[in-house]
Design a protein around this motif. Sequence first.
Motif, PDB file in Angstrom:
ATOM      1  N   SER A  28      71.774  60.776   0.549  1.00  0.00           N
ATOM      2  CA  SER A  28      72.023  60.942   1.977  1.00  0.00           C
ATOM      3  C   SER A  28      73.080  62.011   2.232  1.00  0.00           C
ATOM      4  N   ASN A  29      74.059  62.170   1.343  1.00  0.00           N
ATOM      5  CA  ASN A  29      75.042  63.243   1.492  1.00  0.00           C
ATOM      6  C   ASN A  29      74.402  64.605   1.324  1.00  0.00           C
ATOM      7  N   LYS A  30      73.439  64.735   0.424  1.00  0.00           N
ATOM      8  CA  LYS A  30      72.754  66.018   0.253  1.00  0.00           C
ATOM      9  C   LYS A  30      71.932  66.349   1.487  1.00  0.00           C
ATOM     10  N   LYS A  31      71.354  65.336   2.116  1.00  0.00           N
ATOM     11  CA  LYS A  31      70.553  65.537   3.307  1.00  0.00           C
ATOM     12  C   LYS A  31      71.431  65.945   4.481  1.00  0.00           C
ATOM     13  N   ASN A  32      72.563  65.287   4.629  1.00  0.00           N
ATOM     14  CA  ASN A  32      73.430  65.507   5.776  1.00  0.00           C
ATOM     15  C   ASN A  32      74.521  66.535   5.530  1.00  0.00           C
ATOM     16  N   GLY A  33      74.941  66.716   4.317  1.00  0.00           N
ATOM     17  CA  GLY A  33      76.020  67.643   4.038  1.00  0.00           C
ATOM     18  C   GLY A  33      77.371  66.973   4.204  1.00  0.00           C
ATOM     19  N   PRO A  34      78.423  67.604   3.694  1.00  0.00           N
ATOM     20  CA  PRO A  34      79.741  66.979   3.738  1.00  0.00           C
ATOM     21  C   PRO A  34      80.355  66.947   5.126  1.00  0.00           C
ATOM     22  N   TYR A  35      79.860  67.765   6.063  1.00  0.00           N
ATOM     23  CA  TYR A  35      80.449  67.844   7.397  1.00  0.00           C
ATOM     24  C   TYR A  35      79.517  67.310   8.468  1.00  0.00           C
ATOM     25  N   GLY A  36      78.635  66.378   8.133  1.00  0.00           N
ATOM     26  CA  GLY A  36      77.724  65.800   9.112  1.00  0.00           C
ATOM     27  C   GLY A  36      76.294  66.268   8.879  1.00  0.00           C
ATOM     28  N   PRO A  37      75.422  66.026   9.862  1.00  0.00           N
ATOM     29  CA  PRO A  37      74.019  66.411   9.709  1.00  0.00           C
ATOM     30  C   PRO A  37      73.860  67.917   9.512  1.00  0.00           C
ATOM     31  N   LYS A  38      72.932  68.296   8.658  1.00  0.00           N
ATOM     32  CA  LYS A  38      72.682  69.716   8.405  1.00  0.00           C
ATOM     33  C   LYS A  38      72.196  70.401   9.674  1.00  0.00           C
ATOM     34  N   ILE A  39      72.720  71.603   9.926  1.00  0.00           N
ATOM     35  CA  ILE A  39      72.248  72.388  11.061  1.00  0.00           C
ATOM     36  C   ILE A  39      71.314  73.475  10.550  1.00  0.00           C
ATOM     37  N   ASP A  40      70.558  74.054  11.447  1.00  0.00           N
ATOM     38  CA  ASP A  40      69.669  75.154  11.098  1.00  0.00           C
ATOM     39  C   ASP A  40      70.480  76.440  11.124  1.00  0.00           C
ATOM     40  N   CYS A  41      70.938  76.866   9.951  1.00  0.00           N
ATOM     41  CA  CYS A  41      71.810  78.040   9.863  1.00  0.00           C
ATOM     42  C   CYS A  41      71.106  79.313  10.321  1.00  0.00           C
ATOM     43  N   GLY A  42      69.821  79.433  10.053  1.00  0.00           N
ATOM     44  CA  GLY A  42      69.101  80.634  10.445  1.00  0.00           C
ATOM     45  C   GLY A  42      69.132  80.855  11.946  1.00  0.00           C
ATOM     46  N   THR A  43      68.807  79.822  12.698  1.00  0.00           N
ATOM     47  CA  THR A  43      68.804  79.914  14.156  1.00  0.00           C
ATOM     48  C   THR A  43      70.212  80.118  14.701  1.00  0.00           C
ATOM     49  N   ALA A  44      71.176  79.394  14.148  1.00  0.00           N
ATOM     50  CA  ALA A  44      72.558  79.526  14.610  1.00  0.00           C
ATOM     51  C   ALA A  44      73.099  80.931  14.357  1.00  0.00           C
ATOM     52  N   CYS A  45      72.756  81.514  13.209  1.00  0.00           N
ATOM     53  CA  CYS A  45      73.255  82.855  12.881  1.00  0.00           C
ATOM     54  C   CYS A  45      72.531  83.942  13.674  1.00  0.00           C
ATOM     55  N   ILE A  46      71.267  83.720  14.003  1.00  0.00           N
ATOM     56  CA  ILE A  46      70.572  84.686  14.865  1.00  0.00           C
ATOM     57  C   ILE A  46      71.266  84.747  16.219  1.00  0.00           C
ATOM     58  N   ALA A  47      71.622  83.587  16.754  1.00  0.00           N
ATOM     59  CA  ALA A  47      72.329  83.545  18.038  1.00  0.00           C
ATOM     60  C   ALA A  47      73.707  84.186  17.914  1.00  0.00           C
ATOM     61  N   ARG A  48      74.402  83.916  16.822  1.00  0.00           N
ATOM     62  CA  ARG A  48      75.759  84.440  16.625  1.00  0.00           C
ATOM     63  C   ARG A  48      75.755  85.958  16.443  1.00  0.00           C
ATOM     64  N   CYS A  49      74.756  86.485  15.760  1.00  0.00           N
ATOM     65  CA  CYS A  49      74.742  87.904  15.379  1.00  0.00           C
ATOM     66  C   CYS A  49      73.864  88.781  16.265  1.00  0.00           C
ATOM     67  N   ARG A  50      73.362  88.264  17.366  1.00  0.00           N
ATOM     68  CA  ARG A  50      72.388  89.027  18.154  1.00  0.00           C
ATOM     69  C   ARG A  50      72.947  90.301  18.765  1.00  0.00           C
ATOM     70  N   LEU A  51      74.253  90.387  18.980  1.00  0.00           N
ATOM     71  CA  LEU A  51      74.847  91.601  19.550  1.00  0.00           C
ATOM     72  C   LEU A  51      75.596  92.439  18.526  1.00  0.00           C
ATOM     73  N   SER A  52      75.487  92.080  17.267  1.00  0.00           N
ATOM     74  CA  SER A  52      76.235  92.777  16.219  1.00  0.00           C
ATOM     75  C   SER A  52      75.720  94.200  16.018  1.00  0.00           C
ATOM     76  N   SER A  53      76.637  95.107  15.710  1.00  0.00           N
ATOM     77  CA  SER A  53      76.235  96.483  15.413  1.00  0.00           C
ATOM     78  C   SER A  53      75.658  96.591  13.995  1.00  0.00           C
ATOM     79  N   ARG A  54      75.960  95.612  13.155  1.00  0.00           N
ATOM     80  CA  ARG A  54      75.430  95.570  11.788  1.00  0.00           C
ATOM     81  C   ARG A  54      74.796  94.198  11.556  1.00  0.00           C
ATOM     82  N   PRO A  55      73.600  93.987  12.102  1.00  0.00           N
ATOM     83  CA  PRO A  55      72.999  92.655  12.085  1.00  0.00           C
ATOM     84  C   PRO A  55      72.725  92.102  10.688  1.00  0.00           C
ATOM     85  N   ASN A  56      72.306  92.923   9.748  1.00  0.00           N
ATOM     86  CA  ASN A  56      72.020  92.419   8.402  1.00  0.00           C
ATOM     87  C   ASN A  56      73.285  91.889   7.733  1.00  0.00           C
ATOM     88  N   LEU A  57      74.379  92.623   7.842  1.00  0.00           N
ATOM     89  CA  LEU A  57      75.657  92.197   7.285  1.00  0.00           C
ATOM     90  C   LEU A  57      76.136  90.918   7.980  1.00  0.00           C
TER      91      LEU A  57
END
Length: 99
Positions: A28-57
């Motif tokens: 259950s810890n592997k499923k949820n992670g040490p800081y709570g339920p796992k989030i979708d990092c891909g979607t969160a990072c797309i939102a975070r980096c959408r205005l970046s001048s260097r999106p790949n980085l």
Amino acid sequence: MAISKAFIASLLISLLVLQLVEADVEVSNKKNGPYGPKIDCGTACIARCRLSSRPNLCHRACGTCCTTCNCVPPGTYGNYDKCKCYAGLTTHGGRRKCP
């Protein structure tokens, strides 16, 4: 003699049950992670980096930070108070690692 065999049998069963419970907690810890339920990092990072001048980085750094911390601050910049772990990761030069 019968009591000692019963005692040993119950001890072995108790150890087996304890092992199964520990394995369940680990899964259950592997499923949820040490800081709570796992989030979708891909979607969160797309939102975070959408205005970046260097999106790949930005996506690469954000993905690493998100995997480590299991959180990404809201918005495209700042809001580090919402995710202390994310804000605390630094490069070898002492600069913030996470965008």
